[in-house]
Design a protein around this motif. Structure first.
Motif, PDB file in Angstrom:
ATOM      1  N   PRO A   1       2.688 -11.798  -9.380  1.00 38.13           N
ATOM      2  CA  PRO A   1       2.552 -10.335  -9.473  1.00 38.13           C
ATOM      3  C   PRO A   1       1.777  -9.775  -8.295  1.00 38.13           C
ATOM      4  O   PRO A   1       0.745 -10.323  -7.889  1.00 38.13           O
ATOM      5  CB  PRO A   1       1.781 -10.144 -10.786  1.00 38.13           C
ATOM      6  CG  PRO A   1       2.046 -11.372 -11.584  1.00 38.13           C
ATOM      7  CD  PRO A   1       2.171 -12.489 -10.584  1.00 38.13           C
ATOM      8  N   GLY A   2       2.284  -8.696  -7.715  1.00 38.39           N
ATOM      9  CA  GLY A   2       1.590  -8.028  -6.619  1.00 38.39           C
ATOM     10  C   GLY A   2       1.915  -8.535  -5.242  1.00 38.39           C
ATOM     11  O   GLY A   2       1.443  -7.974  -4.248  1.00 38.39           O
ATOM     12  N   GLU A   3       2.699  -9.605  -5.130  1.00 40.23           N
ATOM     13  CA  GLU A   3       3.054 -10.127  -3.807  1.00 40.23           C
ATOM     14  C   GLU A   3       3.978  -9.150  -3.070  1.00 40.23           C
ATOM     15  O   GLU A   3       4.871  -8.550  -3.671  1.00 40.23           O
ATOM     16  CB  GLU A   3       3.740 -11.493  -3.930  1.00 40.23           C
ATOM     17  CG  GLU A   3       2.788 -12.616  -4.280  1.00 40.23           C
ATOM     18  CD  GLU A   3       3.451 -13.974  -4.247  1.00 40.23           C
ATOM     19  OE1 GLU A   3       2.736 -14.970  -4.036  1.00 40.23           O
ATOM     20  OE2 GLU A   3       4.686 -14.053  -4.437  1.00 40.23           O
ATOM     21  N   ILE A   4       3.739  -9.007  -1.781  1.00 40.39           N
ATOM     22  CA  ILE A   4       4.542  -8.108  -0.949  1.00 40.39           C
ATOM     23  C   ILE A   4       5.713  -8.876  -0.353  1.00 40.39           C
ATOM     24  O   ILE A   4       5.526  -9.915   0.283  1.00 40.39           O
ATOM     25  CB  ILE A   4       3.681  -7.494   0.163  1.00 40.39           C
ATOM     26  CG1 ILE A   4       2.583  -6.622  -0.453  1.00 40.39           C
ATOM     27  CG2 ILE A   4       4.541  -6.681   1.132  1.00 40.39           C
ATOM     28  CD1 ILE A   4       1.557  -6.124   0.537  1.00 40.39           C
ATOM     29  N   VAL A   5       6.915  -8.388  -0.568  1.00 45.35           N
ATOM     30  CA  VAL A   5       8.124  -9.033  -0.058  1.00 45.35           C
ATOM     31  C   VAL A   5       8.363  -8.527   1.361  1.00 45.35           C
ATOM     32  O   VAL A   5       9.051  -7.533   1.583  1.00 45.35           O
ATOM     33  CB  VAL A   5       9.331  -8.756  -0.970  1.00 45.35           C
ATOM     34  CG1 VAL A   5      10.573  -9.497  -0.464  1.00 45.35           C
ATOM     35  CG2 VAL A   5       9.017  -9.173  -2.409  1.00 45.35           C
ATOM     36  N   THR A   6       7.761  -9.218   2.319  1.00 42.08           N
ATOM     37  CA  THR A   6       7.777  -8.750   3.702  1.00 42.08           C
ATOM     38  C   THR A   6       9.186  -8.689   4.277  1.00 42.08           C
ATOM     39  O   THR A   6       9.488  -7.813   5.087  1.00 42.08           O
ATOM     40  CB  THR A   6       6.896  -9.662   4.582  1.00 42.08           C
ATOM     41  OG1 THR A   6       5.709 -10.010   3.871  1.00 42.08           O
ATOM     42  CG2 THR A   6       6.517  -8.956   5.864  1.00 42.08           C
ATOM     43  N   ALA A   7      10.045  -9.605   3.890  1.00 45.42           N
ATOM     44  CA  ALA A   7      11.423  -9.577   4.382  1.00 45.42           C
ATOM     45  C   ALA A   7      12.096  -8.256   4.034  1.00 45.42           C
ATOM     46  O   ALA A   7      12.863  -7.698   4.831  1.00 45.42           O
ATOM     47  CB  ALA A   7      12.214 -10.747   3.794  1.00 45.42           C
ATOM     48  N   LYS A   8      11.795  -7.734   2.855  1.00 41.91           N
ATOM     49  CA  LYS A   8      12.399  -6.470   2.426  1.00 41.91           C
ATOM     50  C   LYS A   8      11.781  -5.285   3.164  1.00 41.91           C
ATOM     51  O   LYS A   8      12.501  -4.379   3.608  1.00 41.91           O
ATOM     52  CB  LYS A   8      12.234  -6.287   0.921  1.00 41.91           C
ATOM     53  CG  LYS A   8      12.852  -5.000   0.385  1.00 41.91           C
ATOM     54  CD  LYS A   8      12.685  -4.868  -1.124  1.00 41.91           C
ATOM     55  CE  LYS A   8      13.610  -5.815  -1.854  1.00 41.91           C
ATOM     56  NZ  LYS A   8      13.585  -5.570  -3.331  1.00 41.91           N
ATOM     57  N   THR A   9      10.450  -5.278   3.314  1.00 47.55           N
ATOM     58  CA  THR A   9       9.820  -4.141   3.986  1.00 47.55           C
ATOM     59  C   THR A   9      10.217  -4.074   5.461  1.00 47.55           C
ATOM     60  O   THR A   9      10.415  -2.990   6.010  1.00 47.55           O
ATOM     61  CB  THR A   9       8.283  -4.184   3.853  1.00 47.55           C
ATOM     62  OG1 THR A   9       7.775  -5.394   4.441  1.00 47.55           O
ATOM     63  CG2 THR A   9       7.866  -4.132   2.382  1.00 47.55           C
ATOM     64  N   ARG A  10      10.363  -5.231   6.115  1.00 47.79           N
ATOM     65  CA  ARG A  10      10.780  -5.220   7.518  1.00 47.79           C
ATOM     66  C   ARG A  10      12.253  -4.805   7.648  1.00 47.79           C
ATOM     67  O   ARG A  10      12.634  -4.125   8.601  1.00 47.79           O
ATOM     68  CB  ARG A  10      10.567  -6.595   8.150  1.00 47.79           C
ATOM     69  CG  ARG A  10       9.108  -7.008   8.263  1.00 47.79           C
ATOM     70  CD  ARG A  10       8.298  -6.031   9.118  1.00 47.79           C
ATOM     71  NE  ARG A  10       6.944  -6.517   9.318  1.00 47.79           N
ATOM     72  CZ  ARG A  10       5.925  -6.259   8.496  1.00 47.79           C
ATOM     73  NH1 ARG A  10       6.119  -5.491   7.427  1.00 47.79           N
ATOM     74  NH2 ARG A  10       4.728  -6.744   8.736  1.00 47.79           N
ATOM     75  N   ALA A  11      13.079  -5.234   6.715  1.00 48.14           N
ATOM     76  CA  ALA A  11      14.485  -4.819   6.726  1.00 48.14           C
ATOM     77  C   ALA A  11      14.594  -3.308   6.539  1.00 48.14           C
ATOM     78  O   ALA A  11      15.422  -2.642   7.175  1.00 48.14           O
ATOM     79  CB  ALA A  11      15.255  -5.551   5.627  1.00 48.14           C
ATOM     80  N   ARG A  12      13.748  -2.763   5.671  1.00 50.44           N
ATOM     81  CA  ARG A  12      13.742  -1.316   5.466  1.00 50.44           C
ATOM     82  C   ARG A  12      13.289  -0.582   6.716  1.00 50.44           C
ATOM     83  O   ARG A  12      13.812   0.502   7.042  1.00 50.44           O
ATOM     84  CB  ARG A  12      12.834  -0.963   4.290  1.00 50.44           C
ATOM     85  CG  ARG A  12      13.445  -1.264   2.928  1.00 50.44           C
ATOM     86  CD  ARG A  12      12.463  -1.010   1.810  1.00 50.44           C
ATOM     87  NE  ARG A  12      13.091  -1.133   0.501  1.00 50.44           N
ATOM     88  CZ  ARG A  12      12.429  -1.165  -0.646  1.00 50.44           C
ATOM     89  NH1 ARG A  12      11.101  -1.089  -0.642  1.00 50.44           N
ATOM     90  NH2 ARG A  12      13.081  -1.268  -1.798  1.00 50.44           N
TER      91      ARG A  12
END
Length: 301
Positions: free
Chosen positions: A100-111
């Motif tokens: 819980p609370g982990e940031i999905v960096t692959a998704k934020t960078r893709a965005r």
């Protein structure tokens, strides 16, 4: 009119190889830094109604922002179309949340990259041998993702070193599906290691699914960081009777003296990788063979 090819600083080496294999025109930019470290960029080439290609791997956050800034400006200054070429997408470790609370960096960078303004004919991004195939679906809006497989490069290397009697192998069951696909194309057996978790990060090998005794084993993994999992896998196959072991990877990061560790293990005859990551340009070791993605990039554009 020829397509214009640009690159971020870290990927000039790959851009030059692509230019040598194509009829693209080199795009010119001026890059400098202010005294406080802020980056200065100026596009010299005229962009109006030109189809533009931009090469840049997201090897660091700084490189990602350089890629983003340049891509946005190429569109703003009139690029007719934009093709991003990302040989190595560097956020594949955090491609999903486990706790819980982990940031999905692959998704934020893709965005972030998906927010690049749309060119007249649209934007496309080429992604090579992603660590997780689901990453391509994180790109959204007007950025069209294309997952490019480097299978032909891997197969060519496997045939070069495998001889007449070899097994395609993976480090664990997690990569077994991809390795099995390679083995089927090659007409050879696939092998993977079954592990049992004991406690915390500690595991033990419970079985190998194929007979490797007296055979050449070619281990494939899409990405190698420091090489620890590769060494463990190589030792397992060696203990099972493998006659010789070769390692093929698409993305060779080789951090923390990874190449030296793999060579000094004494388990691996040859390490083969592509030039998808900038770190491969600093290798000077006969133990390593670096094959370029340039031709595949040209064929994919």
């Amino acid at each position: 009119m020829k397509k214009l090819l640009f690159s971020i600083k870290n990927y000039e080496y790959l851009a030059e190889k692509v230019l040598a294999r194509s009829d693209f025109e080199k795009g010119n930019i001026e890059v400098d830094h202010f005294t406080d470290g802020e980056r200065y960029q100026r596009i010299i080439s005229r962009l109006e109604n030109r189809d533009v290609i931009l090469i840049g791997g997201t090897v660091t956050d700084q490189a990602t922002l350089e890629l983003y800034d340049l891509a946005c400006s190429l569109v703003s200054y009139g690029a007719n179309s934009l093709t991003l070429v990302i040989p190595y997408f560097g956020y594949s470790t955090m491609e999903r949340a486990v706790l819980p609370g982990e940031i999905v960096t692959a998704k934020t960078r893709a965005r972030l990259l998906s927010s690049i303004p749309k060119s007249n004919r649209g934007n496309k991004v080429l992604l090579f041998d992603l660590h997780s195939e689901g990453i391509q679906y994180y790109f959204e809006h007007d950025l069209y993702p294309v997952h490019v497989y480097c299978k032909d490069i891997v197969i060519k290397a496997a045939l070069k070193y495998g001889g007449d009697n070899f097994v395609m192998a993976s480090t664990d069951a997690g990569r077994a599906k991809w390795v099995e696909s390679l083995a089927n194309d090659l007409g050879v057996n696939a092998a993977f290691i079954l592990k049992r978790r004991l406690k915390g990060d500690h595991t033990e090998v419970s079985a190998i699914n194929a007979d490797v005794s007296g055979k050449t084993v070619i281990i494939y993994d899409d990405m190698i960081r420091s090489g620890g999992s590769i060494i463990n896998a190589a030792k397992t196959y060696k203990d099972a009777g493998a006659a010789g072991i070769y390692v093929i990877t698409t993305h060779g990061l080789f951090v923390n003296y990874g190449v030296e560790k793999l060579r000094k293990s004494g388990l691996i005859k040859k390490l083969i990788c592509t030039d998808s990551h900038v770190n491969t340009q600093y290798i000077s070791d006969d133990f390593v063979e670096v094959n370029s993605l340039a031709e595949l990039i040209c064929n994919s554009i």
